[in-house]
Design an enzyme around this catalytic site. Structure first.
Site, mmCIF file in Angstrom:
data_model
loop_
_atom_site.group_PDB
_atom_site.id
_atom_site.type_symbol
_atom_site.label_atom_id
_atom_site.label_comp_id
_atom_site.label_asym_id
_atom_site.label_seq_id
_atom_site.Cartn_x
_atom_site.Cartn_y
_atom_site.Cartn_z
ATOM 1 C CG LEU A 177 -1.835 -1.268 1.292
ATOM 2 C CD1 LEU A 177 -2.694 -1.216 2.537
ATOM 3 C CD2 LEU A 177 -2.697 -1.397 0.048
ATOM 4 N NE ARG A 178 5.309 0.958 -3.633
ATOM 5 C CZ ARG A 178 6.462 0.292 -3.736
ATOM 6 N NH1 ARG A 178 7.094 -0.085 -2.635
ATOM 7 N NH2 ARG A 178 6.981 -0.010 -4.908
ATOM 8 C CG ASP B 288 4.029 -9.245 -6.305
ATOM 9 O OD1 ASP B 288 4.250 -8.775 -5.183
ATOM 10 O OD2 ASP B 288 4.927 -9.415 -7.157
#
Length: 431
Positions: A64-65, A305
Protein backbone atom coordinates in the site's frame (compact mmCIF):
# COMPACT_ATOMS: atom_id res chain seq x y z
CA UNK A 1 -27.91 -0.26 7.46
CA UNK A 2 -29.95 -3.04 5.87
CA UNK A 3 -29.13 -4.18 2.32
CA UNK A 4 -31.03 -6.63 0.13
CA UNK A 5 -29.28 -8.23 -2.83
CA UNK A 6 -31.84 -9.75 -5.18
CA UNK A 7 -31.74 -12.36 -7.94
CA UNK A 8 -28.02 -13.07 -7.85
CA UNK A 9 -26.15 -16.30 -8.50
CA UNK A 10 -24.84 -17.13 -5.02
CA UNK A 11 -21.48 -18.84 -5.38
CA UNK A 12 -19.49 -19.97 -2.35
CA UNK A 13 -16.34 -22.00 -3.15
CA UNK A 14 -15.91 -23.07 0.48
CA UNK A 15 -19.25 -24.88 0.73
CA UNK A 16 -20.00 -25.60 -2.92
CA UNK A 17 -23.12 -23.42 -2.82
CA UNK A 18 -24.16 -22.40 -6.34
CA UNK A 19 -27.77 -21.27 -6.63
CA UNK A 20 -29.96 -18.36 -7.60
CA UNK A 21 -31.24 -16.39 -4.63
CA UNK A 22 -31.18 -13.30 -2.46
CA UNK A 23 -28.95 -12.07 0.34
CA UNK A 24 -30.19 -10.05 3.31
CA UNK A 25 -27.64 -7.99 5.22
CA UNK A 26 -28.09 -6.16 8.52
CA UNK A 27 -25.60 -4.68 10.99
CA UNK A 28 -22.73 -5.70 8.73
CA UNK A 29 -23.63 -9.40 8.68
CA UNK A 30 -25.47 -11.80 6.40
CA UNK A 31 -28.79 -12.60 8.06
CA UNK A 32 -30.19 -14.87 5.36
CA UNK A 33 -29.17 -16.53 2.08
CA UNK A 34 -31.36 -17.89 -0.69
CA UNK A 35 -34.90 -17.04 0.36
CA UNK A 36 -35.34 -13.83 2.32
CA UNK A 37 -38.32 -13.22 4.59
CA UNK A 38 -40.84 -10.69 3.23
CA UNK A 39 -40.63 -9.02 6.64
CA UNK A 40 -37.07 -7.92 5.89
CA UNK A 41 -37.17 -4.20 4.97
CA UNK A 42 -33.96 -2.91 3.42
CA UNK A 43 -32.56 0.61 3.24
CA UNK A 44 -30.89 -0.28 -0.05
CA UNK A 45 -31.77 -2.91 -2.64
CA UNK A 46 -29.35 -4.15 -5.30
CA UNK A 47 -30.60 -6.01 -8.35
CA UNK A 48 -27.97 -8.68 -8.98
CA UNK A 49 -29.66 -10.24 -12.02
CA UNK A 50 -26.94 -11.68 -14.23
CA UNK A 51 -24.29 -11.19 -11.54
CA UNK A 52 -22.24 -13.58 -9.45
CA UNK A 53 -22.55 -12.90 -5.71
CA UNK A 54 -19.32 -14.25 -4.24
CA UNK A 55 -17.28 -13.80 -1.07
CA UNK A 56 -14.99 -10.78 -1.16
CA UNK A 57 -11.52 -11.52 -2.50
CA UNK A 58 -8.63 -12.04 -0.08
CA UNK A 59 -5.22 -10.89 -1.38
CA UNK A 60 -2.15 -12.16 0.47
CA UNK A 61 0.34 -9.73 -1.13
CA UNK A 62 -0.50 -6.06 -1.66
CA UNK A 63 1.85 -3.18 -0.97
CA UNK A 64 0.00 0.00 0.00
CA UNK A 65 3.17 2.17 0.01
CA UNK A 66 2.48 3.79 3.38
CA UNK A 67 4.45 4.83 5.31
CA UNK A 68 7.46 6.14 3.42
CA UNK A 69 6.55 5.71 -0.26
CA UNK A 70 3.53 8.00 -0.54
CA UNK A 71 4.80 9.30 -3.90
CA UNK A 72 4.10 5.80 -5.27
CA UNK A 73 0.83 5.09 -3.50
CA UNK A 74 -1.39 6.49 -0.75
CA UNK A 75 -3.50 4.36 1.55
CA UNK A 76 -6.60 6.09 0.15
CA UNK A 77 -5.78 5.35 -3.48
CA UNK A 78 -4.70 1.74 -2.94
CA UNK A 79 -7.66 0.89 -0.73
CA UNK A 80 -9.93 2.39 -3.41
CA UNK A 81 -8.18 0.14 -5.93
CA UNK A 82 -8.77 -2.87 -3.68
CA UNK A 83 -12.53 -2.45 -3.41
CA UNK A 84 -12.75 -1.62 -7.13
CA UNK A 85 -11.20 -5.06 -7.69
CA UNK A 86 -13.57 -6.80 -5.27
CA UNK A 87 -10.81 -7.28 -2.68
CA UNK A 88 -12.26 -6.99 0.83
CA UNK A 89 -9.27 -8.29 2.82
CA UNK A 90 -5.59 -7.84 2.09
CA UNK A 91 -2.22 -8.61 3.63
CA UNK A 92 0.57 -6.04 3.29
CA UNK A 93 4.30 -6.90 3.55
CA UNK A 94 6.46 -5.09 6.12
CA UNK A 95 8.87 -3.36 3.68
CA UNK A 96 7.54 0.14 4.28
CA UNK A 97 9.83 3.02 5.29
CA UNK A 98 10.41 2.59 8.16
CA UNK A 99 9.66 -1.16 8.11
CA UNK A 100 6.85 -2.52 10.25
CA UNK A 101 9.13 -3.58 13.10
CA UNK A 102 7.54 -1.53 15.90
CA UNK A 103 4.02 -1.97 17.35
CA UNK A 104 3.28 1.76 17.02
CA UNK A 105 3.78 1.67 13.26
CA UNK A 106 1.45 -1.31 12.90
CA UNK A 107 -1.22 0.28 15.10
CA UNK A 108 -1.03 3.54 13.13
CA UNK A 109 -1.42 1.72 9.80
CA UNK A 110 -4.40 -0.29 11.02
CA UNK A 111 -6.01 2.82 12.52
CA UNK A 112 -5.68 4.69 9.21
CA UNK A 113 -7.14 1.73 7.31
CA UNK A 114 -10.10 1.42 9.69
CA UNK A 115 -10.93 5.10 9.28
CA UNK A 116 -11.15 4.66 5.51
CA UNK A 117 -13.92 2.08 6.05
CA UNK A 118 -12.86 0.01 3.07
CA UNK A 119 -10.95 -3.28 2.90
CA UNK A 120 -9.81 -5.12 6.03
CA UNK A 121 -6.04 -4.72 6.42
CA UNK A 122 -3.77 -7.41 7.87
CA UNK A 123 -0.11 -6.33 8.17
CA UNK A 124 2.85 -8.67 8.28
CA UNK A 125 5.44 -7.69 10.85
CA UNK A 126 9.13 -7.51 10.04
CA UNK A 127 10.94 -10.71 10.98
CA UNK A 128 14.13 -8.81 11.83
CA UNK A 129 14.70 -5.23 12.93
CA UNK A 130 14.80 -2.87 9.97
CA UNK A 131 14.70 -6.03 7.80
CA UNK A 132 18.48 -6.10 8.26
CA UNK A 133 18.57 -9.84 8.91
CA UNK A 134 20.46 -9.57 12.20
CA UNK A 135 18.23 -9.09 15.27
CA UNK A 136 14.76 -10.59 15.67
CA UNK A 137 11.83 -8.25 16.28
CA UNK A 138 9.54 -8.43 19.30
CA UNK A 139 7.09 -10.82 17.67
CA UNK A 140 4.74 -11.01 20.66
CA UNK A 141 4.29 -7.23 20.76
CA UNK A 142 3.80 -7.03 17.01
CA UNK A 143 1.18 -9.77 17.16
CA UNK A 144 -0.70 -7.86 19.86
CA UNK A 145 -0.57 -4.79 17.61
CA UNK A 146 -2.30 -6.73 14.82
CA UNK A 147 0.33 -8.56 12.74
CA UNK A 148 -0.83 -11.86 11.23
CA UNK A 149 2.66 -13.23 10.56
CA UNK A 150 6.29 -12.24 10.09
CA UNK A 151 8.25 -11.69 6.92
CA UNK A 152 11.40 -10.32 5.35
CA UNK A 153 9.37 -9.21 2.29
CA UNK A 154 11.83 -9.37 -0.64
CA UNK A 155 14.93 -9.00 1.56
CA UNK A 156 16.60 -12.40 1.64
CA UNK A 157 18.14 -13.64 4.89
CA UNK A 158 21.86 -14.20 4.45
CA UNK A 159 22.40 -15.70 7.92
CA UNK A 160 20.96 -19.21 8.29
CA UNK A 161 21.43 -19.05 12.06
CA UNK A 162 19.12 -16.02 12.23
CA UNK A 163 16.52 -17.87 10.17
CA UNK A 164 16.76 -20.88 12.48
CA UNK A 165 16.27 -18.71 15.56
CA UNK A 166 13.34 -16.93 13.94
CA UNK A 167 11.60 -20.18 12.99
CA UNK A 168 12.23 -21.69 16.42
CA UNK A 169 10.79 -18.65 18.20
CA UNK A 170 7.81 -18.50 15.85
CA UNK A 171 7.15 -22.21 16.32
CA UNK A 172 7.25 -21.88 20.12
CA UNK A 173 4.47 -19.29 20.12
CA UNK A 174 2.47 -20.50 17.13
CA UNK A 175 3.33 -17.65 14.76
CA UNK A 176 3.62 -18.15 11.01
CA UNK A 177 6.64 -17.02 9.02
CA UNK A 178 6.20 -15.78 5.44
CA UNK A 179 9.30 -16.17 3.28
CA UNK A 180 10.02 -15.59 -0.37
CA UNK A 181 12.51 -18.32 -1.22
CA UNK A 182 15.53 -16.65 -2.77
CA UNK A 183 19.20 -17.16 -1.97
CA UNK A 184 20.83 -13.95 -0.76
CA UNK A 185 23.85 -14.22 -3.06
CA UNK A 186 22.32 -15.80 -6.17
CA UNK A 187 19.20 -13.64 -6.34
CA UNK A 188 20.65 -10.26 -7.25
CA UNK A 189 19.98 -10.26 -10.99
CA UNK A 190 17.22 -8.39 -12.84
CA UNK A 191 15.86 -11.15 -15.12
CA UNK A 192 15.56 -14.93 -15.04
CA UNK A 193 18.69 -16.71 -16.22
CA UNK A 194 18.22 -18.10 -19.70
CA UNK A 195 18.64 -17.44 -23.39
CA UNK A 196 16.68 -14.19 -23.33
CA UNK A 197 18.62 -12.65 -20.44
CA UNK A 198 21.88 -13.64 -22.14
CA UNK A 199 20.81 -12.17 -25.47
CA UNK A 200 19.75 -8.87 -23.84
CA UNK A 201 22.82 -8.71 -21.62
CA UNK A 202 20.77 -8.69 -18.41
CA UNK A 203 22.11 -10.12 -15.14
CA UNK A 204 20.32 -13.38 -14.39
CA UNK A 205 18.64 -15.00 -11.40
CA UNK A 206 19.04 -18.78 -11.75
CA UNK A 207 16.38 -21.26 -10.68
CA UNK A 208 18.76 -22.57 -8.02
CA UNK A 209 18.41 -19.22 -6.23
CA UNK A 210 14.89 -20.43 -5.41
CA UNK A 211 15.56 -24.13 -4.91
CA UNK A 212 18.58 -23.68 -2.62
CA UNK A 213 16.51 -21.36 -0.44
CA UNK A 214 13.66 -23.89 -0.39
CA UNK A 215 15.95 -26.73 0.66
CA UNK A 216 17.25 -24.55 3.52
CA UNK A 217 13.75 -23.56 4.64
CA UNK A 218 12.49 -27.15 4.60
CA UNK A 219 15.47 -28.44 6.59
CA UNK A 220 14.90 -25.75 9.21
CA UNK A 221 11.17 -26.54 9.31
CA UNK A 222 11.99 -30.17 10.07
CA UNK A 223 14.19 -29.10 12.97
CA UNK A 224 11.99 -26.34 14.40
CA UNK A 225 8.45 -27.44 13.52
CA UNK A 226 7.65 -23.91 12.33
CA UNK A 227 4.72 -23.10 10.06
CA UNK A 228 5.91 -21.35 6.88
CA UNK A 229 4.07 -19.67 4.04
CA UNK A 230 6.14 -19.41 0.85
CA UNK A 231 5.50 -16.24 -1.13
CA UNK A 232 5.43 -16.01 -4.92
CA UNK A 233 7.06 -19.17 -6.19
CA UNK A 234 8.43 -18.72 -9.69
CA UNK A 235 9.87 -21.99 -11.00
CA UNK A 236 8.83 -25.51 -11.96
CA UNK A 237 11.64 -26.90 -9.81
CA UNK A 238 10.41 -24.90 -6.83
CA UNK A 239 6.88 -26.20 -7.34
CA UNK A 240 8.18 -29.79 -7.37
CA UNK A 241 10.00 -29.26 -4.07
CA UNK A 242 6.90 -27.79 -2.43
CA UNK A 243 4.80 -30.70 -3.70
CA UNK A 244 7.25 -33.13 -2.08
CA UNK A 245 7.32 -31.15 1.17
CA UNK A 246 3.53 -31.21 1.39
CA UNK A 247 3.49 -34.94 0.71
CA UNK A 248 5.97 -35.34 3.56
CA UNK A 249 3.56 -33.51 5.85
CA UNK A 250 5.51 -30.32 6.49
CA UNK A 251 3.24 -27.42 7.62
CA UNK A 252 3.87 -25.35 4.50
CA UNK A 253 1.59 -23.30 2.25
CA UNK A 254 2.47 -21.20 -0.78
CA UNK A 255 1.18 -18.66 -3.26
CA UNK A 256 1.98 -17.44 -6.76
CA UNK A 257 1.52 -14.06 -8.40
CA UNK A 258 -0.81 -13.28 -11.29
CA UNK A 259 2.32 -12.14 -13.14
CA UNK A 260 4.01 -15.55 -13.04
CA UNK A 261 0.67 -17.23 -13.76
CA UNK A 262 0.29 -15.55 -17.16
CA UNK A 263 3.63 -14.15 -18.33
CA UNK A 264 7.06 -15.47 -19.32
CA UNK A 265 10.48 -13.92 -19.87
CA UNK A 266 9.65 -13.63 -23.57
CA UNK A 267 7.18 -10.89 -22.66
CA UNK A 268 10.14 -8.67 -21.77
CA UNK A 269 10.51 -8.22 -25.51
CA UNK A 270 12.90 -5.38 -26.20
CA UNK A 271 13.64 -4.23 -22.62
CA UNK A 272 10.00 -3.52 -21.66
CA UNK A 273 10.35 -2.13 -18.13
CA UNK A 274 6.70 -2.95 -17.39
CA UNK A 275 7.93 -6.56 -17.20
CA UNK A 276 10.57 -5.72 -14.57
CA UNK A 277 9.11 -7.73 -11.72
CA UNK A 278 10.13 -9.53 -8.56
CA UNK A 279 10.45 -12.49 -8.78
CA UNK A 280 11.56 -12.28 -12.40
CA UNK A 281 9.48 -13.83 -15.18
CA UNK A 282 10.78 -17.26 -16.08
CA UNK A 283 10.41 -19.63 -19.03
CA UNK A 284 7.20 -21.14 -20.38
CA UNK A 285 7.81 -24.49 -18.68
CA UNK A 286 7.86 -22.67 -15.34
CA UNK A 287 4.66 -20.80 -16.10
CA UNK A 288 2.95 -24.03 -17.21
CA UNK A 289 4.02 -25.79 -14.00
CA UNK A 290 2.65 -22.91 -11.90
CA UNK A 291 -0.68 -22.96 -13.73
CA UNK A 292 -1.02 -26.72 -13.22
CA UNK A 293 0.02 -26.51 -9.56
CA UNK A 294 -2.62 -23.90 -8.80
CA UNK A 295 -5.21 -26.16 -10.42
CA UNK A 296 -4.19 -29.29 -8.51
CA UNK A 297 -3.90 -27.55 -5.13
CA UNK A 298 -0.13 -27.68 -4.70
CA UNK A 299 -0.25 -23.88 -4.79
CA UNK A 300 -2.68 -22.64 -2.17
CA UNK A 301 -3.47 -19.10 -3.26
CA UNK A 302 -3.21 -16.59 -6.07
CA UNK A 303 -2.04 -13.06 -5.20
CA UNK A 304 -1.94 -9.75 -7.04
CA UNK A 305 1.58 -8.85 -5.83
CA UNK A 306 0.30 -5.27 -6.04
CA UNK A 307 3.32 -2.94 -6.03
CA UNK A 308 2.55 0.56 -7.35
CA UNK A 309 5.62 2.21 -8.84
CA UNK A 310 6.31 5.88 -9.46
CA UNK A 311 6.39 7.03 -13.09
CA UNK A 312 9.95 8.30 -12.83
CA UNK A 313 11.20 5.03 -11.36
CA UNK A 314 9.56 2.88 -14.03
CA UNK A 315 10.52 4.88 -17.11
CA UNK A 316 14.17 3.91 -16.90
CA UNK A 317 16.36 1.34 -18.67
CA UNK A 318 15.18 -2.17 -17.78
CA UNK A 319 17.96 -2.99 -15.33
CA UNK A 320 17.56 0.33 -13.52
CA UNK A 321 13.75 0.43 -13.40
CA UNK A 322 12.05 -0.29 -10.09
CA UNK A 323 10.38 -3.73 -10.09
CA UNK A 324 6.66 -3.88 -9.52
CA UNK A 325 3.21 -3.46 -11.06
CA UNK A 326 -0.28 -2.53 -10.01
CA UNK A 327 -2.50 -5.58 -9.61
CA UNK A 328 -5.35 -5.22 -7.10
CA UNK A 329 -7.91 -4.24 -9.74
CA UNK A 330 -6.81 -7.11 -12.01
CA UNK A 331 -6.75 -9.99 -9.52
CA UNK A 332 -10.28 -11.26 -10.15
CA UNK A 333 -10.10 -10.96 -13.93
CA UNK A 334 -6.69 -12.61 -14.17
CA UNK A 335 -7.93 -15.46 -11.97
CA UNK A 336 -10.93 -15.90 -14.28
CA UNK A 337 -8.67 -15.80 -17.34
CA UNK A 338 -6.55 -18.60 -15.86
CA UNK A 339 -9.68 -20.60 -15.01
CA UNK A 340 -11.01 -20.27 -18.54
CA UNK A 341 -7.72 -21.25 -20.17
CA UNK A 342 -6.98 -24.09 -17.74
CA UNK A 343 -10.50 -25.53 -17.84
CA UNK A 344 -11.00 -24.98 -14.12
CA UNK A 345 -14.55 -24.50 -12.85
CA UNK A 346 -15.69 -21.14 -11.58
CA UNK A 347 -15.97 -22.33 -7.98
CA UNK A 348 -12.41 -23.64 -7.87
CA UNK A 349 -11.14 -20.54 -9.64
CA UNK A 350 -12.69 -18.28 -7.02
CA UNK A 351 -11.42 -20.49 -4.20
CA UNK A 352 -7.84 -19.47 -5.10
CA UNK A 353 -8.66 -15.85 -4.22
CA UNK A 354 -11.23 -16.35 -1.45
CA UNK A 355 -11.46 -19.41 0.78
CA UNK A 356 -7.92 -20.75 0.18
CA UNK A 357 -6.13 -17.53 1.22
CA UNK A 358 -8.32 -17.52 4.34
CA UNK A 359 -7.18 -21.07 5.11
CA UNK A 360 -3.58 -19.85 4.85
CA UNK A 361 -4.27 -17.06 7.34
CA UNK A 362 -6.21 -19.30 9.71
CA UNK A 363 -6.85 -18.00 13.21
CA UNK A 364 -4.79 -14.86 12.54
CA UNK A 365 -7.98 -13.33 11.10
CA UNK A 366 -9.47 -13.14 14.58
CA UNK A 367 -13.22 -12.51 14.58
CA UNK A 368 -13.39 -12.90 10.79
CA UNK A 369 -11.76 -16.35 10.78
CA UNK A 370 -15.06 -18.24 10.74
CA UNK A 371 -16.66 -16.36 7.85
CA UNK A 372 -14.05 -14.57 5.72
CA UNK A 373 -13.89 -15.90 2.18
CA UNK A 374 -17.30 -17.58 2.59
CA UNK A 375 -21.00 -16.93 2.15
CA UNK A 376 -22.50 -17.99 5.45
CA UNK A 377 -25.47 -16.84 7.48
CA UNK A 378 -24.28 -14.90 10.50
CA UNK A 379 -20.95 -14.19 8.82
CA UNK A 380 -19.47 -10.80 8.05
CA UNK A 381 -20.96 -9.41 4.83
CA UNK A 382 -17.82 -9.08 2.72
CA UNK A 383 -19.10 -9.58 -0.83
CA UNK A 384 -18.03 -9.12 -4.42
CA UNK A 385 -20.71 -8.87 -7.13
CA UNK A 386 -19.38 -9.23 -10.65
CA UNK A 387 -20.46 -9.99 -14.20
CA UNK A 388 -18.44 -13.02 -15.25
CA UNK A 389 -19.29 -12.66 -18.94
CA UNK A 390 -18.49 -8.96 -19.33
CA UNK A 391 -15.06 -8.25 -20.79
CA UNK A 392 -12.98 -5.13 -20.32
CA UNK A 393 -9.69 -3.76 -21.60
CA UNK A 394 -6.95 -2.81 -19.13
CA UNK A 395 -6.31 0.90 -19.50
CA UNK A 396 -3.73 1.91 -16.88
CA UNK A 397 -4.84 5.55 -16.78
CA UNK A 398 -8.32 4.43 -15.73
CA UNK A 399 -7.11 2.39 -12.75
CA UNK A 400 -7.79 3.78 -9.30
CA UNK A 401 -4.37 2.83 -7.99
CA UNK A 402 -1.82 5.62 -7.89
CA UNK A 403 0.53 3.27 -9.71
CA UNK A 404 -0.41 3.13 -13.39
CA UNK A 405 2.07 0.55 -14.62
CA UNK A 406 0.78 -2.90 -15.51
CA UNK A 407 2.30 -5.65 -17.68
CA UNK A 408 -1.28 -6.39 -18.77
CA UNK A 409 -1.96 -2.98 -20.31
CA UNK A 410 -4.14 -3.44 -23.38
CA UNK A 411 -5.24 -6.96 -22.42
CA UNK A 412 -8.92 -7.82 -22.75
CA UNK A 413 -9.96 -9.63 -19.59
CA UNK A 414 -13.12 -11.39 -18.38
CA UNK A 415 -15.14 -10.40 -15.33
CA UNK A 416 -16.15 -6.91 -14.26
CA UNK A 417 -16.74 -5.98 -10.61
CA UNK A 418 -20.04 -4.15 -10.17
CA UNK A 419 -20.37 -3.87 -6.38
CA UNK A 420 -18.14 -4.52 -3.39
CA UNK A 421 -19.49 -4.67 0.14
CA UNK A 422 -17.21 -4.64 3.18
CA UNK A 423 -18.90 -5.53 6.48
CA UNK A 424 -22.24 -4.68 4.89
CA UNK A 425 -21.04 -1.25 3.75
CA UNK A 426 -21.24 -0.53 0.02
CA UNK A 427 -17.58 0.32 -0.55
CA UNK A 428 -17.64 0.32 -4.36
CA UNK A 429 -20.26 0.67 -7.07
CA UNK A 430 -19.34 0.67 -10.75
CA UNK A 431 -20.46 3.74 -12.65
Amino acid sequence: MKVLIKNGRLLDPATGRDELGDVAIAAGRIVSLGKVSPDFHANRSIDASGLIVAPGLVDLAARLREPGHEHEGMLESEMAAAVAGGVTSLVCPPDTDPPLDEPGLVEMLKFRARNLNQSHLYPLGALTRNLAGEVLTEMAELTEAGCVGFSQADVALADTMVMQRALLYASTFGYSVWLRPQDFHLGKGVAASGALATRLGLSGVPVIAETIALHTIFELMRVTGARVHLCRLSSAAGIALVRAAKAEGLPVTCDVSVNQLHLTDMDIGYFNAAMRLTPPLRQQRDRDAIRAALADGTVDALVSDHTPVDEDMKNLPFAEAEPGATGLELLLSLALKWGEEQGVGLGKTLAAVTSEPVRVLGDALGSLASSAGRLVEGGVADLCLFNVSERWTVQPAALKSQGKHSPFAGYELPGRVKYTLVAGHLAYEAT
